[in-house]
Design an enzyme around this catalytic site. Sequence first.
Site, mmCIF file in Angstrom:
data_model
loop_
_atom_site.group_PDB
_atom_site.id
_atom_site.type_symbol
_atom_site.label_atom_id
_atom_site.label_comp_id
_atom_site.label_asym_id
_atom_site.label_seq_id
_atom_site.Cartn_x
_atom_site.Cartn_y
_atom_site.Cartn_z
ATOM 1 N N LYS A 1 -22.831 10.259 83.843
ATOM 2 C CA LYS A 1 -22.046 9.279 84.616
ATOM 3 C C LYS A 1 -22.894 8.624 85.703
ATOM 4 C CE LYS A 1 -18.880 12.332 85.830
ATOM 5 N NZ LYS A 1 -19.324 13.561 85.157
ATOM 6 N N ARG B 1 -10.340 13.405 88.792
ATOM 7 C CA ARG B 1 -10.653 14.609 88.049
ATOM 8 C C ARG B 1 -9.426 15.466 87.802
ATOM 9 N NH1 ARG B 1 -16.505 14.755 89.839
ATOM 10 N NH2 ARG B 1 -17.437 16.242 88.411
ATOM 11 N N ARG C 1 -32.041 19.326 84.927
ATOM 12 C CA ARG C 1 -31.824 18.137 85.745
ATOM 13 C C ARG C 1 -32.468 18.285 87.119
ATOM 14 N NH1 ARG C 1 -25.899 15.663 86.675
ATOM 15 N NH2 ARG C 1 -25.381 17.608 87.746
ATOM 16 N N ARG D 1 -29.988 20.918 91.824
ATOM 17 C CA ARG D 1 -28.702 21.163 92.479
ATOM 18 C C ARG D 1 -28.293 22.626 92.317
ATOM 19 N NH1 ARG D 1 -24.775 16.353 90.414
ATOM 20 N NH2 ARG D 1 -23.354 18.132 90.355
ATOM 21 N N ARG E 1 -18.078 24.639 85.535
ATOM 22 C CA ARG E 1 -17.764 23.209 85.658
ATOM 23 C C ARG E 1 -17.279 22.636 84.335
ATOM 24 N NH1 ARG E 1 -23.315 21.627 87.464
ATOM 25 N NH2 ARG E 1 -22.662 19.462 87.273
HETATM 26 P P1 ADP Z 1 -20.833 16.556 87.855
HETATM 27 O O1 ADP Z 1 -22.257 16.590 87.421
HETATM 28 O O2 ADP Z 1 -20.152 17.883 87.737
HETATM 29 O O3 ADP Z 1 -20.054 15.420 87.280
HETATM 30 P P2 ADP Z 1 -20.549 15.443 90.558
HETATM 31 O O4 ADP Z 1 -21.815 15.153 91.247
HETATM 32 O O5 ADP Z 1 -19.709 14.308 90.100
HETATM 33 O O6 ADP Z 1 -20.938 16.424 89.390
HETATM 34 O O7 ADP Z 1 -19.622 16.387 91.482
HETATM 35 C C1 ADP Z 1 -20.146 17.531 92.080
HETATM 36 C C2 ADP Z 1 -19.053 18.349 92.740
HETATM 37 O O8 ADP Z 1 -18.361 17.569 93.747
HETATM 38 C C3 ADP Z 1 -17.930 18.847 91.836
HETATM 39 O O9 ADP Z 1 -18.292 20.022 91.128
HETATM 40 C C4 ADP Z 1 -16.821 19.094 92.876
HETATM 41 O O10 ADP Z 1 -17.049 20.263 93.623
HETATM 42 C C5 ADP Z 1 -16.986 17.919 93.795
HETATM 43 N N1 ADP Z 1 -16.177 16.762 93.344
HETATM 44 C C6 ADP Z 1 -16.667 15.556 92.968
HETATM 45 N N2 ADP Z 1 -15.652 14.722 92.625
HETATM 46 C C7 ADP Z 1 -14.508 15.424 92.772
HETATM 47 C C8 ADP Z 1 -13.124 15.134 92.565
HETATM 48 N N3 ADP Z 1 -12.716 13.923 92.118
HETATM 49 N N4 ADP Z 1 -12.221 16.101 92.809
HETATM 50 C C9 ADP Z 1 -12.590 17.299 93.261
HETATM 51 N N5 ADP Z 1 -13.868 17.659 93.471
HETATM 52 C C10 ADP Z 1 -14.830 16.731 93.245
#
Ligand code: ADP
Length: 217
Positions: free
Chosen positions: A13, A88, A122, A155, A166
């Site tokens: 994404k 989400r 990553r 990360r 996740r």
């Molecule tokens: P991913 O690679 O899992 O898509 P992101 O960088 O988008 O990772 O998100 C990292 C973390 O930030 C998630 O695991 C969560 O803890 C938090 N997070 C991001 N967006 C949301 C959301 N819409 N609702 C709840 N938590 C979120």
Amino acid sequence: MKAIIFGAPGAGKGTYSTRLKTKLGVEVIAMGDIFRAQVKENSELGKKVKSYVEKGALVPDEIVVEVLKQHLAKVPQGAGVILDGFPRTLEQAKTLETIFELDVILLLEVPDWIIIERLSSRRVCKNCGAVYNTRFLKSKVEGICDKCDGELYQRLDDSSEVIKKRLKIYQDQTSPLLVYYKEKNVPLITSITTVIDTPPETLVEQMLEELEKLKMT
Ligand code: ADP
Ligand code: ZN
């Protein structure tokens, strides 16, 4: 264009939305990047969300919604927007409906084995958030960002235990939203990855063509 980019963690994404941002001049609101930046700054918000983000758990809806609203308010009138990492949960999707006129969903379909491979190798730029991969999308100089010379890091939530968690959260809480949006007839552009080292540009071009067909570029 008001879009959400949708897919499992590691589906790409962030990688695709930053490229679409350059090509289309749209704004990208990436929830994960926002939270990580706040954690790094150790702000009030950062302190609240740190434990969730590091453990790969969802940040509570009230907090996420508030942060999204603040960022949407800063988008210039009429500008296109891509939301990355929101919604989400069903609750988040319902709130979004009241504040955002969604035109299209960009869905990234990637098999689990590719996701696991990618996430475990990553790397992210500490400074600008650009995403690399030590095996499939290398920076020119190891450990250094091509764009800003920042240091690349892994990360905390990209460890194998947290990756599994996740993916499960995505399966259980996030992927059902696709059914929700299907019932609402929101246009969907699906991009399918089957080969692990497909260059992002290939899929970005396909997405742009599909967006053109929908007259959204
Ligand atoms: P991913 O690679 O899992 O898509 P992101 O960088 O988008 O990772 O998100 C990292 C973390 O930030 C998630 O695991 C969560 O803890 C938090 N997070 C991001 N967006 C949301 C959301 N819409 N609702 C709840 N938590 C979120
Ligand atoms: Zn950088």
